[in-house]
Design an enzyme around this catalytic site. Structure first.
Site, PDB file in Angstrom:
ATOM      1  N   ARG A  25      31.151  43.300  38.980  1.00  0.00           N
ATOM      2  CA  ARG A  25      31.186  44.496  39.826  1.00  0.00           C
ATOM      3  C   ARG A  25      29.799  45.100  39.990  1.00  0.00           C
ATOM      4  NH1 ARG A  25      36.075  43.534  37.658  1.00  0.00           N
ATOM      5  NH2 ARG A  25      37.978  44.453  38.539  1.00  0.00           N
ATOM      6  N   GLY A  92      37.892  33.566  39.683  1.00  0.00           N
ATOM      7  CA  GLY A  92      38.935  34.295  40.404  1.00  0.00           C
ATOM      8  C   GLY A  92      38.488  35.700  40.768  1.00  0.00           C
ATOM      9  N   GLN A 167      42.410  42.589  39.988  1.00  0.00           N
ATOM     10  CA  GLN A 167      41.662  41.912  41.053  1.00  0.00           C
ATOM     11  C   GLN A 167      42.203  42.308  42.429  1.00  0.00           C
ATOM     12  OE1 GLN A 167      41.691  37.726  40.093  1.00  0.00           O
ATOM     13  NE2 GLN A 167      40.287  37.999  38.378  1.00  0.00           N
ATOM     14  N   ASP A 311      43.961  38.843  29.128  1.00  0.00           N
ATOM     15  CA  ASP A 311      43.106  37.680  28.850  1.00  0.00           C
ATOM     16  C   ASP A 311      43.095  37.306  27.368  1.00  0.00           C
ATOM     17  OD1 ASP A 311      42.495  37.475  31.517  1.00  0.00           O
ATOM     18  OD2 ASP A 311      40.609  38.566  31.357  1.00  0.00           O
TER      19      ASP A 311
HETATM   20  C1  S3P Z   1      39.928  40.756  36.085  1.00  0.00           C
HETATM   21  C2  S3P Z   1      41.279  40.986  36.175  1.00  0.00           C
HETATM   22  C3  S3P Z   1      42.307  40.154  35.519  1.00  0.00           C
HETATM   23  C4  S3P Z   1      41.708  39.275  34.436  1.00  0.00           C
HETATM   24  C5  S3P Z   1      40.434  38.610  34.885  1.00  0.00           C
HETATM   25  C6  S3P Z   1      39.395  39.646  35.277  1.00  0.00           C
HETATM   26  C7  S3P Z   1      38.992  41.649  36.776  1.00  0.00           C
HETATM   27  O1  S3P Z   1      42.893  39.313  36.485  1.00  0.00           O
HETATM   28  O2  S3P Z   1      42.634  38.312  34.021  1.00  0.00           O
HETATM   29  O3  S3P Z   1      39.905  37.785  33.863  1.00  0.00           O
HETATM   30  O4  S3P Z   1      37.783  41.620  36.474  1.00  0.00           O
HETATM   31  O5  S3P Z   1      39.451  42.417  37.639  1.00  0.00           O
HETATM   32  P1  S3P Z   1      44.183  39.779  37.357  1.00  0.00           P
HETATM   33  O6  S3P Z   1      43.792  40.899  38.206  1.00  0.00           O
HETATM   34  O7  S3P Z   1      44.534  38.562  38.171  1.00  0.00           O
HETATM   35  O8  S3P Z   1      45.226  40.128  36.347  1.00  0.00           O
END
Ligand code: S3P
Length: 428
Positions: A25, A92, A167, A311
Site C-alpha cells: 500500500r 494477489g 483485498q 494468513d
Molecule cells: C491482504 C488480504 C488478505 C490476505 C493477504 C493480504 C491484504 O487477503 O490473505 O495475504 O493485504 O489486503 P483477502 O483479502 O483475499 O482475504
C-alpha cells in the site's frame, strides 16, 4: 532442501521483515499522491517487488535502496501508458488492489501473474468495479489476465461485501478515491484496515462506523513518510517455533500489532501459550512479542476471529498438533482460494509427518498432541506452507525432512531460513 530437525532451546531475537500489506500500500499510495513519499522498512520480497515493478512500468519514479524507498508521486493522472502486459508474479494483493486503483486511471493495462494467480478468483473485484462503471474484464469473467481500460468516469456505489476480504474492500476504496460521489463498502466481517489508515495518513477523508466505510471522491492525496513495522504474519512462524520447541524463548521486536491482525495472539492465549507484549508503540502500532515454550491445550477458531488471522491458519494448525485435545477451525473457506488450497495442503503435508488432521468444507479438525516424523514434504509453491513445514520439522527427532519447492518462501520472507538458523546457532 533438507530441513533442520530435532531442535530445542531456540533462543534469541528475530527482526522479522516489513509488513507485506503495508509495504504494497505504501507504494500504491505514494504513486497516486502528490509529492515524495518516503517508505522505511519496506518488505524486499518478491510480492512487494511486483508492486514496485508495476508502478515503475506506469512511469512512476521510484528509488529503491534496500528497505528504504522513495516514490515520487504526481497523481494518478500522470501514469504513462505501459507498452506490454505487466507481470505481477504470485501477488494477489498487487493484482486485486491495482485493478481497483487503475480502474479510475488514464491508461489501458493488462495484469497477469503466475500459475497460482491464474487460478485465484478475480470476479470478486471485477463485479463491484463494473457497477462503478469501470471497464475491467477477463476472458472468462473470473481469472487473470485482467484487462483494465482507462479514462472511464467511475461513480461511487454502496456495496455489501459477500466475502470477508481486505483485498476486495481495498480495491473498492482505491477506485472510490477516483470516482464521483460516495462509495460505501459494508464488510461481511471486519478485515485488516491498512488501506483505511493510509487514506487518512495521506490526507484523505473517510468515515468508518463499525463495518461500514464511506468515502467521497475524487480526492487528492499528499505524500507522506510511511514507517512499516515487522509483519506479524512472518513473526507467527517464530511465535509457534518458540511455543512448541522445548526450553525455547524467542524475542520478536517491532512487530505490527494492528487490532485487525492480532488474532493469532488471542489464539495463543486461548491455548495457554506464554506470550508477552512489551515496548508498545501506539503511533506505529508495533510492539515486542516474546514467546516461551508452553504446554498447550486445544481451542476453537471461528467467526470474526478468522479474518484477523487468515494468513496464520496453516501455522496455527501446526501449533494445534502439539496441543492436547481437538482443535476446530471453522468459517475459514477463504483458505481454499489462497496461494494454494490451504485447507487441503496444510492437512495433507502435516499428515505426511504423522499429524492427525481432518479437512472439512470450511476448515480443519486437528487432534493433538501428535509427535511428528520425517517425510518428504512440499510447499506446493506456497510461501506460508513452506515456512510452516520448516517449523514442523524442528520437532522431528530422527531421519531427514526434505522440503520441495522451498524457494517459495521468497514471496514474503527471503531470509527466513537464515533467521531460523540464527536461533539455533547454525548457519545454512
Ligand atoms: C491482504 C488480504 C488478505 C490476505 C493477504 C493480504 C491484504 O487477503 O490473505 O495475504 O493485504 O489486503 P483477502 O483479502 O483475499 O482475504
Amino acid at each position: 532442501m533438507k530441513l533442520l530437525i530435532n531442535q530445542k532451546k531456540l533462543q534469541g531475537h528475530v527482526y522479522v521483515p516489513g509488513d507485506k500489506s503495508i509495504s504494497h500500500r505504501s507504494i500504491m499510495f505514494g504513486a497516486i499522491a502528490h509529492g515524495q513519499t518516503r517508505v522505511k522498512g519496506f518488505l524486499e520480497a518478491e510480492d512487494c517487488l511486483s508492486t514496485l515493478h508495476l508502478f515503475r512500468s506506469l512511469g512512476v519514479e521510484i528509488v529503491h535502496e534496500g528497505t528504504d524507498v522513495l516514490v515520487n508521486g504526481c497523481g494518478i493522472e500522470s501514469f504513462k501508458q505501459p507498452k506490454v502486459p505487466i507481470d505481477i508474479g504470485n501477488s494477489g494483493t498487487t493484482i486485486r488492489l491495482a485493478t481497483g486503483l487503475l480502474a479510475g486511471g488514464p491508461v489501458d493495462v493488462t495484469l497477469y501473474g503466475d500459475a497460482s494467480i491464474a487460478k485465484r478468483p478475480m470476479g470478486r473485484v471485477l463485479t463491484p468495479l463494473k457497477e462503478m462503471n469501470a471497464s475491467v474484464s477477463t476472458q472468462d469473467g473470473n481469472y487473470a489476465p485482467i484487462h483494465i481500460k482507462g479514462n472511464q468516469t467511475l461513480t461511487g456505489i454502496r456495496y455489501q461485501m459477500p466475502v470477508a476480504s481486505a483485498q476486495v474492500k481495498s480495491a473498492l476504496l482505491l477506485a472510490g478515491l477516483h470516482a464521483k460521489g460516495e462509495t460505501t463498502v459494508i464488510e461481511k466481517e471486519k478485515t485488516r484496515d491498512h488501506t483505511e489508515d493510509m487514506i487518512k495518513q495521506f490526507g484523505g477523508k473517510l468515515e468508518v462506523t463499525g463495518k461500514v466505510i464511506r468515502l467521497k471522491g475524487p480526492q487528492r492525496l499528499i505524500a507522506q513518510t510511511v514507517v512499516v513495522p515487522g509483519d506479524i504474519s512472518s513473526a507467527a512462524f517464530f511465535m509457534v517455533a518458540g511455543l512448541i520447541t522445548k526450553e525455547s524463548q524467542i524475542v520478536l521486536p517491532n512487530v505490527g500489532i494492528s487490532a485487525t491482525r492480532t488474532g493469532i495472539i488471542d489464539v495463543i492465549r486461548q491455548m495457554n501459550g506464554h506470550l508477552t507484549i512489551t515496548n508498545e508503540d501506539k503511533l506505529n502500532k508495533s510492539a515486542t512479542l516474546t514467546v516461551t515454550n508452553s504446554s498447550l491445550k486445544a481451542t476453537t477458531v471461528e467467526g470474526k476471529l478468522i479474518p484477523r488471522l487468515i494468513d496464520e491458519l496453516p501455522i496455527i494448525a501446526l501449533l494445534a498438533t502439539q496441543a492436547s485435545g481437538t482443535t476446530v477451525i471453522r468459517n475459514a473457506e477463504e483458505l481454499k482460494v489462497k496461494e494454494t488450497n490451504r485447507i487441503d495442503v496444510t492437512a495433507s503435508e502435516l499428515n505426511k509427518m504423522g499429524a492427525n488432521i481432518e479437512t472439512t468444507s470450511d476448515g480443519l479438525i486437528i487432534h493433538g498432541p501428535t509427535p511428528l516424523h520425517a517425510a518428504v514434504v512440499d510447499s506446493h509453491g506456497d510461501h506460508r506452507i513452506g515456512m510452516m513445514l520448516a517449523i514442523a520439522s524442528l520437532l522431528v527427532e530422527t531421519g531427514q525432512v526434505e522440503l520441495k519447492n522451498s524457494e517459495a518462501v521468497a514471496v514474503s520472507y527471503p531470509r527466513f531460513f537464515e533467521d531460523l538458523a540464527s536461533l539455533i546457532g547454525e548457519k545454512q
